[in-house]
Design a protein around this motif. Structure first.
Motif, short mmCIF file in Angstrom:
data_model
loop_
_atom_site.label_atom_id
_atom_site.label_comp_id
_atom_site.label_asym_id
_atom_site.label_seq_id
_atom_site.Cartn_x
_atom_site.Cartn_y
_atom_site.Cartn_z
N LEU A 170 -15.24 -10.92 0.17
CA LEU A 170 -15.66 -10.80 1.67
C LEU A 170 -14.72 -11.37 2.82
O LEU A 170 -15.09 -11.07 3.71
CB LEU A 170 -16.79 -12.15 1.47
CG LEU A 170 -18.14 -11.73 0.69
CD1 LEU A 170 -18.88 -13.20 0.40
CD2 LEU A 170 -19.01 -10.93 1.42
N ARG A 171 -13.53 -11.76 2.42
CA ARG A 171 -12.50 -11.80 3.46
C ARG A 171 -12.29 -10.50 4.26
O ARG A 171 -11.53 -10.49 5.18
CB ARG A 171 -11.36 -12.59 2.99
CG ARG A 171 -11.55 -14.00 2.33
CD ARG A 171 -10.46 -14.79 1.88
NE ARG A 171 -10.75 -15.90 1.47
CZ ARG A 171 -10.83 -17.21 2.20
NH1 ARG A 171 -10.27 -16.80 3.48
NH2 ARG A 171 -10.88 -18.40 1.71
N ARG A 174 -16.62 -8.47 8.29
CA ARG A 174 -17.61 -9.60 8.72
C ARG A 174 -19.03 -9.61 7.91
O ARG A 174 -19.31 -8.75 7.39
CB ARG A 174 -17.76 -9.47 10.23
CG ARG A 174 -16.77 -9.68 11.23
CD ARG A 174 -16.92 -9.43 12.81
NE ARG A 174 -17.61 -8.43 13.15
CZ ARG A 174 -16.82 -7.16 13.44
NH1 ARG A 174 -15.45 -7.19 13.11
NH2 ARG A 174 -17.64 -5.85 13.63
N ARG A 175 -19.74 -10.67 8.02
CA ARG A 175 -21.00 -11.05 7.67
C ARG A 175 -21.99 -9.66 7.69
O ARG A 175 -22.66 -9.04 6.85
CB ARG A 175 -21.65 -12.07 7.42
CG ARG A 175 -23.01 -12.01 7.23
CD ARG A 175 -23.55 -13.73 7.25
NE ARG A 175 -25.13 -13.48 6.78
CZ ARG A 175 -25.13 -13.77 5.45
NH1 ARG A 175 -24.26 -14.03 4.67
NH2 ARG A 175 -26.27 -13.79 5.04
N GLU A 176 -22.07 -9.18 9.01
CA GLU A 176 -22.94 -8.07 9.37
C GLU A 176 -22.38 -6.74 8.81
O GLU A 176 -22.91 -5.81 9.12
CB GLU A 176 -23.05 -8.08 10.84
CG GLU A 176 -21.63 -7.81 11.71
CD GLU A 176 -21.22 -8.90 12.13
OE1 GLU A 176 -20.12 -9.20 13.17
OE2 GLU A 176 -21.32 -10.19 11.35
N GLU A 177 -21.12 -6.78 8.46
CA GLU A 177 -20.75 -5.57 7.89
C GLU A 177 -21.03 -5.35 6.39
O GLU A 177 -20.61 -4.37 5.78
CB GLU A 177 -19.33 -5.44 8.15
CG GLU A 177 -18.80 -5.45 9.43
CD GLU A 177 -17.46 -5.28 9.83
OE1 GLU A 177 -16.83 -4.81 10.76
OE2 GLU A 177 -16.61 -6.19 9.03
N ILE A 178 -21.41 -6.29 5.73
CA ILE A 178 -21.71 -6.28 4.22
C ILE A 178 -23.23 -5.43 4.12
O ILE A 178 -24.31 -5.61 4.64
CB ILE A 178 -22.16 -7.75 3.69
CG1 ILE A 178 -20.92 -8.69 3.88
CG2 ILE A 178 -22.41 -7.58 2.15
CD1 ILE A 178 -21.23 -10.15 3.66
N PHE A 239 -23.98 -16.83 -0.91
CA PHE A 239 -23.70 -16.03 -0.12
C PHE A 239 -24.96 -15.61 0.98
O PHE A 239 -24.75 -14.69 1.90
CB PHE A 239 -22.95 -14.69 -0.62
CG PHE A 239 -22.00 -14.97 -1.57
CD1 PHE A 239 -20.74 -15.80 -1.03
CD2 PHE A 239 -21.92 -14.93 -2.96
CE1 PHE A 239 -19.76 -16.18 -1.83
CE2 PHE A 239 -20.93 -15.04 -3.73
CZ PHE A 239 -19.76 -15.81 -3.32
N ASP A 240 -26.23 -16.26 0.65
CA ASP A 240 -27.09 -15.84 1.53
C ASP A 240 -27.48 -14.28 1.72
O ASP A 240 -27.67 -13.83 3.07
CB ASP A 240 -27.16 -16.38 2.77
CG ASP A 240 -28.34 -16.76 3.75
OD1 ASP A 240 -29.66 -16.31 2.98
OD2 ASP A 240 -28.27 -16.81 4.94
N ILE A 241 -27.53 -13.82 0.46
CA ILE A 241 -27.85 -12.22 0.72
C ILE A 241 -29.04 -11.89 -0.03
O ILE A 241 -29.25 -12.48 -1.32
CB ILE A 241 -26.59 -11.51 -0.03
CG1 ILE A 241 -25.12 -11.83 0.65
CG2 ILE A 241 -26.88 -10.07 -0.25
CD1 ILE A 241 -25.04 -11.20 1.95
N VAL A 260 -17.37 -5.96 -3.17
CA VAL A 260 -18.30 -5.94 -1.82
C VAL A 260 -18.22 -4.70 -1.24
O VAL A 260 -17.22 -4.09 -0.90
CB VAL A 260 -17.90 -6.98 -1.07
CG1 VAL A 260 -18.56 -7.08 0.24
CG2 VAL A 260 -18.01 -8.35 -1.73
#
Length: 419
Positions: A170-171, A174-178, A239-241, A260
């Motif tokens: 995940l590093r 960014r979160r919105e790119e997952i 990870f709140d996914i 990821v």
């Protein structure tokens, strides 16, 4: 660099002993200040003497209680020619939770099973970061565990190789790119078997995992894919996914631990040999700011210059339904994951005593979930008026599921006798 003080629960198990090896190899980074175990008193006593731990917790003490443990400490110290530094001993069912509440930089919870929940909560309530190898406490505690961590500014740091891999990958964005999380599964010892073949497998065969060396429950869970189902729920919570964006894929070589996928089509994979020392070291090296300092030499790197091949295949949901049952429980939330976990623990025990067949583990889980979610016994007050999951509800669901499975096993035995 400040030495990090570690409390280790489940010290005599597979993860616990490997964690001690990581700590012993890095004395300038880590120090063991507390050790907890279930009934393996002689083993944890020797660990305490060798590490110089100041506190000790034993859930099932020997006859004679604390006095007997202190005598074992003295005898072991004399044999090893080392001093006894243990100052405080906790005994009984709440011993691990009492130890977890003591001051430390990190508590590594490697206890097996739902019993680890109270220790996770105790550490978080004390504001201590938890390196979590006991996935069951997060599975059954769910939002209760997350809420407790947030209220006390404490971190949950994954130790499972799959979730450690996700955290590392995940590093890369960014979160919105997952786009989605991809969890790999070895497939266990029965990969590719038909329903008829699975009905005839033995407990001994279930414990012959092709890649990992784990305890009875976790190894059996790997064979049924229960373990992978639990990991999907855990990934959702950590990870709140959404569940729609978490997938599992069978990768028998167990070199890629998870991946990821990002919105641009790039997939970042974490690769290493199947050795738990790397995720353990990564978790212990994670500071309060969430940043991790990697531990040199935690494990050998993957030998890419040697000839090898990696394969991937879809999960066989028809013959291994436990994974999708976990997703069903995870989507339902509340006490449903706790019912799934408790039912499985009882069914695994029944399988290893020869009471049921391998496929009946999943069948029993399905029966418990059907009854629980169908309203038959789902009157446990799973939430307070505020909508928050409570510890009483979690423990109540756990107890109900175990009682339900006991009755289901009796009914199944009676039906088999009539057949």
């Amino acid at each position: 660099m400040k030495v990090r003080n570690v409390i280790l629960l489940g010290a005599t198990g597979s993860v616990g002993t490997q964690a001690l090896e990581v700590i012993a190899a890095n004395p300038s980074r880590f120090a063991v200040i507390g050790l907890g175990a279930g009934s393996q008193v002689a083993a944890v006593v020797e660990q305490a003497v060798r590490t110089g731990a100041r506190q000790l917790a034993v859930a099932v003490p020997p006859a004679g209680g604390e006095a007997a443990i202190r005598q074992q400490l003295a005898d072991c110290a004399e044999r090893l020619q080392l001093p006894v530094r243990v100052e405080q001993i906790f005994t009984g069912p709440e011993a691990s939770a009492a130890l977890a509440s003591q001051p430390a930089d990190v508590v590594l919870n490697a206890v097996t099973g739902a019993v680890g929940l109270t220790s996770t909560l105790a550490a978080l309530e004390a504001g201590t970061d938890v390196a979590l190898a006991n996935k069951e406490s997060l599975i059954i505690g769910g939002e209760l565990v997350l809420r407790t961590a947030a209220q006390n500014a404490a971190q949950l740091i994954p130790v499972d190789s799959e979730h450690s891999a996700i955290a590392q990958a995940l590093r890369a964005g960014r979160r919105e790119e997952i786009s989605r999380l991809i969890i790999t599964a070895s497939g266990g010892p029965f990969r590719g078997m038909s329903a008829a073949q699975l009905a005839a497998v033995t407990p001994e065969q279930a414990l012959a995992h092709p890649t990992w060396n784990m305890g009875t429950v976790i190894t059996t869970n790997s064979a049924t894919l229960v373990n992978k189902g639990l990991e999907i729920i855990e990934a959702h919570l950590l990870f709140d996914i959404d569940f729609d964006r978490i997938s599992a894929v069978v990768h028998p070589q167990s070199r890629i631990h998870s991946m990821v996928e990002f919105v641009d089509g790039s997939t970042i994979a974490q690769v290493s040999p199947p050795d738990m020392k790397l995720p353990i070291a990564y978790a212990l090296g994670t500071g309060r700011d969430g940043e991790t300092t990697r531990i040199a030499g935690a494990t050998a790197p993957e030998p890419f210059d040697a000839a090898s091949s990696w394969t991937f295949e879809p999960v066989d949901d028809e013959n291994f339904p436990a994974l999708q049952l976990a997703v069903r429980a995870g989507r339902a939330g509340g006490t449903a994951p706790g019912v799934y976990n408790a039912a499985n623990e009882e069914l695994v025990a029944a399988f290893h005593t020869g009471t049921i067949t391998f496929p009946q583990i999943s069948a029993g889980i399905a029966a418990a979930l059907d009854h629980h979610l169908g309203g038959g016994e789902n009157h446990l007050g799973s939430r307070e008026d505020t909508g928050a999951l409570t510890l009483e509800a979690v423990l109540g669901a756990d107890a109900w599921a175990r009682e339900f499975i006991a009755g289901w096993l009796q009914t199944s035995a009676a039906e088999e006798a009539r057949a």
